[in-house]
Design an enzyme around this catalytic site. Sequence first.
Site, mmCIF file in Angstrom:
data_model
loop_
_atom_site.group_PDB
_atom_site.id
_atom_site.type_symbol
_atom_site.label_atom_id
_atom_site.label_comp_id
_atom_site.label_asym_id
_atom_site.label_seq_id
_atom_site.Cartn_x
_atom_site.Cartn_y
_atom_site.Cartn_z
ATOM 1 N N HIS A 1 -7.540 10.275 -2.142
ATOM 2 C CA HIS A 1 -6.874 10.279 -0.841
ATOM 3 C C HIS A 1 -5.483 10.882 -0.953
ATOM 4 O O HIS A 1 -4.845 10.837 -2.000
ATOM 5 C CB HIS A 1 -6.760 8.860 -0.275
ATOM 6 C CG HIS A 1 -5.893 7.945 -1.095
ATOM 7 N ND1 HIS A 1 -6.305 7.421 -2.305
ATOM 8 C CD2 HIS A 1 -4.634 7.481 -0.900
ATOM 9 C CE1 HIS A 1 -5.337 6.653 -2.815
ATOM 10 N NE2 HIS A 1 -4.301 6.698 -1.977
ATOM 11 N N ASP B 1 -1.832 10.192 0.953
ATOM 12 C CA ASP B 1 -1.313 8.982 1.592
ATOM 13 C C ASP B 1 -1.163 9.141 3.103
ATOM 14 O O ASP B 1 -0.608 10.124 3.595
ATOM 15 C CB ASP B 1 0.050 8.615 0.992
ATOM 16 C CG ASP B 1 -0.069 8.015 -0.396
ATOM 17 O OD1 ASP B 1 -1.085 7.349 -0.665
ATOM 18 O OD2 ASP B 1 0.849 8.219 -1.209
ATOM 19 N N HIS C 1 -4.935 11.761 -4.704
ATOM 20 C CA HIS C 1 -4.844 10.955 -5.917
ATOM 21 C C HIS C 1 -5.807 9.774 -5.849
ATOM 22 O O HIS C 1 -6.353 9.445 -4.790
ATOM 23 C CB HIS C 1 -3.409 10.472 -6.165
ATOM 24 C CG HIS C 1 -2.809 9.693 -5.038
ATOM 25 N ND1 HIS C 1 -2.328 10.285 -3.896
ATOM 26 C CD2 HIS C 1 -2.603 8.356 -4.880
ATOM 27 C CE1 HIS C 1 -1.851 9.367 -3.076
ATOM 28 N NE2 HIS C 1 -2.025 8.184 -3.637
ATOM 29 N N ARG D 1 7.043 1.958 -4.887
ATOM 30 C CA ARG D 1 6.693 3.208 -4.227
ATOM 31 C C ARG D 1 7.648 3.498 -3.080
ATOM 32 O O ARG D 1 7.950 2.616 -2.268
ATOM 33 C CB ARG D 1 5.263 3.140 -3.671
ATOM 34 C CG ARG D 1 4.770 4.455 -3.099
ATOM 35 C CD ARG D 1 3.357 4.340 -2.573
ATOM 36 N NE ARG D 1 3.342 3.977 -1.153
ATOM 37 C CZ ARG D 1 2.361 4.300 -0.316
ATOM 38 N NH1 ARG D 1 1.317 4.978 -0.754
ATOM 39 N NH2 ARG D 1 2.405 3.939 0.944
#
Length: 289
Positions: A110, A112, A266, A280
């Site tokens: 995917h 993000d 990723h 993150r």
Amino acid sequence: MTTKTPHADGFRRFTLTPYNPFIGAVVDGIDLGETTGEEVRADLRRALAEYGVLFFRGQTLTPEQQVDVARIFGDPDKAKAYFKRHDSNRLVELIEFTPGQPGYGTDQWHADITFSANPPTGTVLHARDVPSVGGDTAWASGTYVYDRLDPALRAYLETLEAVHSIEHSGWPEWFRTQPNGEDLYRQARAEHLPVVHKVVQTHPVTGRKLVYVSPNFTLRIRGLSRQQSDALLTFLFGLFEKPEAQARWRWRNGDVAIWDNRATVHYAVTDYTEYRLLHRVTFGEDRAF
């Protein structure tokens, strides 16, 4: 992405070594907590656009410093997911796994938050406490996938659009594990109605074309029957699984990965049972493309 030389030229303020021939580079000789000069920041932006994902070993960043690193590449106050936030800085999301808790469903390819009309353009991920074995993350290049398509198929794909939806992800199941999960999920669906993105995008920095679909959020291709859409998406998804398109990183505490969310997808490998914590920060622009 084109094949790079073993040691990349043109980066005078740090050492950059390609990680794999078509995606990724390891950056040495830089402390991300002290990247204040505009020249080094410009070099980092150029490196990210060229290589798709940059890896740094042995970094020590406070949440505030990590946000500052994200500001090198974009605005860290853009789209966020539904991870917990850091107590001292709400721009920092906590990617945390405790044994026995449900996962996030990110063990699919995917990019993000493509269920947003304006997804983030990149992410800074800082390893804080990683398992002794397992828990790698893999990236794959949408540019590589596009470059290896037959020219006639490229031209056809450039006429297509795909629907991306939060309902076609791991988030619904995650919401249902939370207190008041159904209410939270209904709110999330109301905030993120399905959106449409072109199947082939042009990167605004490199000018290169890339395939922009992923199993975790791409629901269907507009204008095709369900059978045709499923078959075409399955074919495209499979191209990201070719090892040549990928870079797989084995984390150590202190590592930082910065990736271009437009040009890569990723996959968070869930082969571990120990505690895991990464910080993150996503960043974006007024328009991703």
